[in-house]
Motif scaffolding. Sequence first.
Motif, PDB file in Angstrom:
ATOM      1  N   ARG A 157       0.746  -1.286   0.101  1.00  0.00           N
ATOM      2  CA  ARG A 157      -0.135  -0.008  -0.016  1.00  0.00           C
ATOM      3  C   ARG A 157       0.932   1.343   0.273  1.00  0.00           C
ATOM      4  NH1 ARG A 157      -3.273   0.717   5.136  1.00  0.00           N
ATOM      5  NH2 ARG A 157      -1.655   1.739   5.959  1.00  0.00           N
ATOM      6  N   ASN A 158       0.622   2.172  -0.810  1.00  0.00           N
ATOM      7  CA  ASN A 158       1.332   3.345  -1.036  1.00  0.00           C
ATOM      8  C   ASN A 158       0.767   4.423   0.336  1.00  0.00           C
ATOM      9  OD1 ASN A 158       2.498   5.658  -1.665  1.00  0.00           O
ATOM     10  ND2 ASN A 158       1.734   6.122  -3.626  1.00  0.00           N
ATOM     11  N   ASP A 159       1.668   4.561   1.213  1.00  0.00           N
ATOM     12  CA  ASP A 159       1.450   5.349   2.154  1.00  0.00           C
ATOM     13  C   ASP A 159       1.768   6.790   2.023  1.00  0.00           C
ATOM     14  OD1 ASP A 159      -0.230   3.846   3.656  1.00  0.00           O
ATOM     15  OD2 ASP A 159       1.377   3.102   5.007  1.00  0.00           O
ATOM     16  N   SER A 160       2.183   7.477   1.025  1.00  0.00           N
ATOM     17  CA  SER A 160       2.654   8.535   0.387  1.00  0.00           C
ATOM     18  C   SER A 160       1.593   9.444   0.007  1.00  0.00           C
ATOM     19  CB  SER A 160       4.049   8.359  -0.443  1.00  0.00           C
ATOM     20  OG  SER A 160       4.810   7.676  -0.083  1.00  0.00           O
ATOM     21  N   ASP A 161       1.956  10.621  -0.152  1.00  0.00           N
ATOM     22  CA  ASP A 161       1.015  11.541  -1.045  1.00  0.00           C
ATOM     23  C   ASP A 161       0.981  11.853  -2.326  1.00  0.00           C
ATOM     24  OD1 ASP A 161       2.931  13.160  -0.784  1.00  0.00           O
ATOM     25  OD2 ASP A 161       2.500  14.589   0.570  1.00  0.00           O
ATOM     26  N   ALA A 162       2.021  11.028  -3.045  1.00  0.00           N
ATOM     27  CA  ALA A 162       2.213  10.810  -4.410  1.00  0.00           C
ATOM     28  C   ALA A 162       2.137   9.546  -4.779  1.00  0.00           C
ATOM     29  CB  ALA A 162       3.526  11.806  -4.561  1.00  0.00           C
ATOM     30  N   PRO A 163       2.113   9.463  -6.266  1.00  0.00           N
ATOM     31  CA  PRO A 163       2.157   8.281  -6.939  1.00  0.00           C
ATOM     32  C   PRO A 163       3.581   7.473  -6.651  1.00  0.00           C
ATOM     33  CG  PRO A 163       0.879   9.696  -8.344  1.00  0.00           C
ATOM     34  CD  PRO A 163       1.495  10.582  -7.281  1.00  0.00           C
ATOM     35  N   ALA A 164       3.913   6.167  -6.560  1.00  0.00           N
ATOM     36  CA  ALA A 164       4.893   5.619  -6.209  1.00  0.00           C
ATOM     37  C   ALA A 164       4.989   4.532  -7.276  1.00  0.00           C
ATOM     38  CB  ALA A 164       4.885   5.020  -5.116  1.00  0.00           C
ATOM     39  N   PRO A 165       6.345   4.355  -7.748  1.00  0.00           N
ATOM     40  CA  PRO A 165       6.662   3.068  -8.677  1.00  0.00           C
ATOM     41  C   PRO A 165       6.660   1.741  -7.979  1.00  0.00           C
ATOM     42  CG  PRO A 165       8.767   4.489  -8.506  1.00  0.00           C
ATOM     43  CD  PRO A 165       7.537   5.085  -7.645  1.00  0.00           C
ATOM     44  N   VAL A 166       5.968   0.947  -8.346  1.00  0.00           N
ATOM     45  CA  VAL A 166       5.696  -0.633  -7.617  1.00  0.00           C
ATOM     46  C   VAL A 166       5.783  -1.655  -8.298  1.00  0.00           C
ATOM     47  CG1 VAL A 166       4.623  -1.855  -5.840  1.00  0.00           C
ATOM     48  CG2 VAL A 166       4.733   0.613  -5.436  1.00  0.00           C
ATOM     49  N   THR A 167       6.597  -2.484  -8.418  1.00  0.00           N
ATOM     50  CA  THR A 167       6.577  -3.656  -8.968  1.00  0.00           C
ATOM     51  C   THR A 167       7.048  -4.844  -7.888  1.00  0.00           C
ATOM     52  OG1 THR A 167       8.889  -3.921  -9.762  1.00  0.00           O
ATOM     53  CG2 THR A 167       7.140  -3.038 -11.273  1.00  0.00           C
ATOM     54  N   LEU A 168       6.474  -5.931  -8.003  1.00  0.00           N
ATOM     55  CA  LEU A 168       6.315  -6.977  -7.172  1.00  0.00           C
ATOM     56  C   LEU A 168       6.957  -8.395  -7.565  1.00  0.00           C
ATOM     57  CD1 LEU A 168       2.927  -6.311  -5.512  1.00  0.00           C
ATOM     58  CD2 LEU A 168       5.182  -5.520  -4.719  1.00  0.00           C
ATOM     59  N   GLY A 169       7.477  -9.093  -6.795  1.00  0.00           N
ATOM     60  CA  GLY A 169       7.929 -10.601  -6.930  1.00  0.00           C
ATOM     61  C   GLY A 169       8.113 -11.295  -5.959  1.00  0.00           C
ATOM     62  N   TRP A 170       8.335 -12.497  -6.117  1.00  0.00           N
ATOM     63  CA  TRP A 170       8.655 -13.446  -5.048  1.00  0.00           C
ATOM     64  C   TRP A 170       9.843 -14.397  -5.801  1.00  0.00           C
ATOM     65  CZ3 TRP A 170       6.015 -18.542  -3.215  1.00  0.00           C
ATOM     66  CH2 TRP A 170       6.556 -19.222  -2.039  1.00  0.00           C
ATOM     67  N   HIS A 171      11.004 -14.965  -4.900  1.00  0.00           N
ATOM     68  CA  HIS A 171      12.051 -15.670  -5.388  1.00  0.00           C
ATOM     69  C   HIS A 171      12.238 -16.786  -4.479  1.00  0.00           C
ATOM     70  CE1 HIS A 171      16.300 -16.014  -6.480  1.00  0.00           C
ATOM     71  NE2 HIS A 171      16.206 -15.083  -7.181  1.00  0.00           N
ATOM     72  N   PRO A 172      11.238 -17.849  -4.613  1.00  0.00           N
ATOM     73  CA  PRO A 172      11.615 -18.874  -3.784  1.00  0.00           C
ATOM     74  C   PRO A 172      12.556 -19.987  -4.489  1.00  0.00           C
ATOM     75  CG  PRO A 172       9.517 -19.286  -4.794  1.00  0.00           C
ATOM     76  CD  PRO A 172      10.228 -17.779  -5.230  1.00  0.00           C
ATOM     77  N   TYR A 173      13.565 -20.606  -3.756  1.00  0.00           N
ATOM     78  CA  TYR A 173      14.374 -21.835  -4.422  1.00  0.00           C
ATOM     79  C   TYR A 173      13.670 -23.200  -4.162  1.00  0.00           C
ATOM     80  CZ  TYR A 173      18.169 -18.957  -5.473  1.00  0.00           C
ATOM     81  OH  TYR A 173      19.131 -17.926  -6.097  1.00  0.00           O
ATOM     82  N   VAL A 174      13.146 -23.772  -5.124  1.00  0.00           N
ATOM     83  CA  VAL A 174      12.295 -25.186  -5.059  1.00  0.00           C
ATOM     84  C   VAL A 174      13.091 -26.363  -5.189  1.00  0.00           C
ATOM     85  CG1 VAL A 174      10.359 -26.257  -6.111  1.00  0.00           C
ATOM     86  CG2 VAL A 174      10.292 -23.994  -5.570  1.00  0.00           C
ATOM     87  N   ARG A 175      13.099 -27.467  -4.342  1.00  0.00           N
ATOM     88  CA  ARG A 175      13.811 -28.410  -4.669  1.00  0.00           C
ATOM     89  C   ARG A 175      12.789 -29.454  -4.511  1.00  0.00           C
ATOM     90  NH1 ARG A 175      14.715 -31.479   0.090  1.00  0.00           N
ATOM     91  NH2 ARG A 175      16.570 -32.405  -0.877  1.00  0.00           N
ATOM     92  N   MET A 176      13.102 -30.766  -5.178  1.00  0.00           N
ATOM     93  CA  MET A 176      12.141 -31.826  -5.085  1.00  0.00           C
ATOM     94  C   MET A 176      12.545 -33.125  -4.029  1.00  0.00           C
ATOM     95  SD  MET A 176       9.550 -33.082  -6.935  1.00  0.00           S
ATOM     96  CE  MET A 176       9.717 -32.117  -8.528  1.00  0.00           C
ATOM     97  N   PRO A 177      11.628 -33.058  -2.916  1.00  0.00           N
ATOM     98  CA  PRO A 177      12.155 -34.167  -2.038  1.00  0.00           C
ATOM     99  C   PRO A 177      12.451 -35.391  -2.416  1.00  0.00           C
ATOM    100  CG  PRO A 177       9.698 -32.881  -1.540  1.00  0.00           C
ATOM    101  CD  PRO A 177      10.124 -32.442  -3.068  1.00  0.00           C
TER     102      PRO A 177
END
Length: 322
Positions: A157-177
Amino acid sequence: MNVTAVERQDFFGMPAWRVSSPSGATALVAERGATVLSWQPRPGDEVIDGYVSGEELDGHIGNRSLIMAPWCGRVAGGAYSFGGRSHRLPGGAELSGLGGRVTGLDFARVGTGDPLVLKGSLQGDDGYPWDLEITVIVALEAGSDEQENLSVTIDVRNDSDAPAPVTLGWHPYVRMPGLAGISNLSLAIPARMKILTDSRIIPLPGDAAFAGVKAPVRHDYIGSLRMDQAYTHLVPDEDGVVVTELRDPARGSRVLLTQEPSEAPVVHVFTGDGLPRAERQSIALEPCSALSDAFNRADAKARLALEPGRTRSLTATLSYIA
């Protein structure tokens, strides 16, 4: 126990939370960076290749399970312009900005019960002068046919008083049991475009960054293949979601990454080459809301601005099918 339990736990002197579902699945999430350290869909079957010490977590070595916000991937030269002003990130280099500014942020649990909700406040600085509230929600759910799911939702959530540039991602490393390394696995990515980059893994300018591929992109045997590759123009399945599949052909077990194409139109795959520990023992499957270096791309401008008081979200689900 017929309900999911959330209990405080210590991780090498750092606060964390253990989530346990009635099916026996568990997840361990550190408050530092809202970092998923472990996910065992069945006792002893580890899917997340997370940090193994407090030093690794504190130094975010390898960016394991990194919450990428308020930008995902690299920022070329560590500099960008937005709203008519130029900004330079601390350190001024691409790698200083890999995955944003959440790594050192200490989150706190809010509410009780299931799911686990962690909240943190990111204060603006010279390099990124916007205040954000970041909420990370981690949930476990059992599906049909003994499928177990781990869902991670990132709300900014942008809690500023002006537009903010925002991009998102997640970086999980996955292994096979039950399997050492990734060489004997197969991979399928439902994409029609791959992203071409320079030697810094920064996408090429404009349309030069996009190259068509046959969907789905299949690697029946990863072997010694080295990948640090983003894909877009993702192809939804009949349920309207995008599913990337990692499979053990010998045993038939699978790990699926599911993402919403409207939230996350990019998936990045990294085979873990050059990691200081456990190189090529797992593979990073990364849902992203934009290309790397989106802050500097004209074709990303329309999706960057987050208005004051508004929230941007990304939900990703890992599923394990034995």
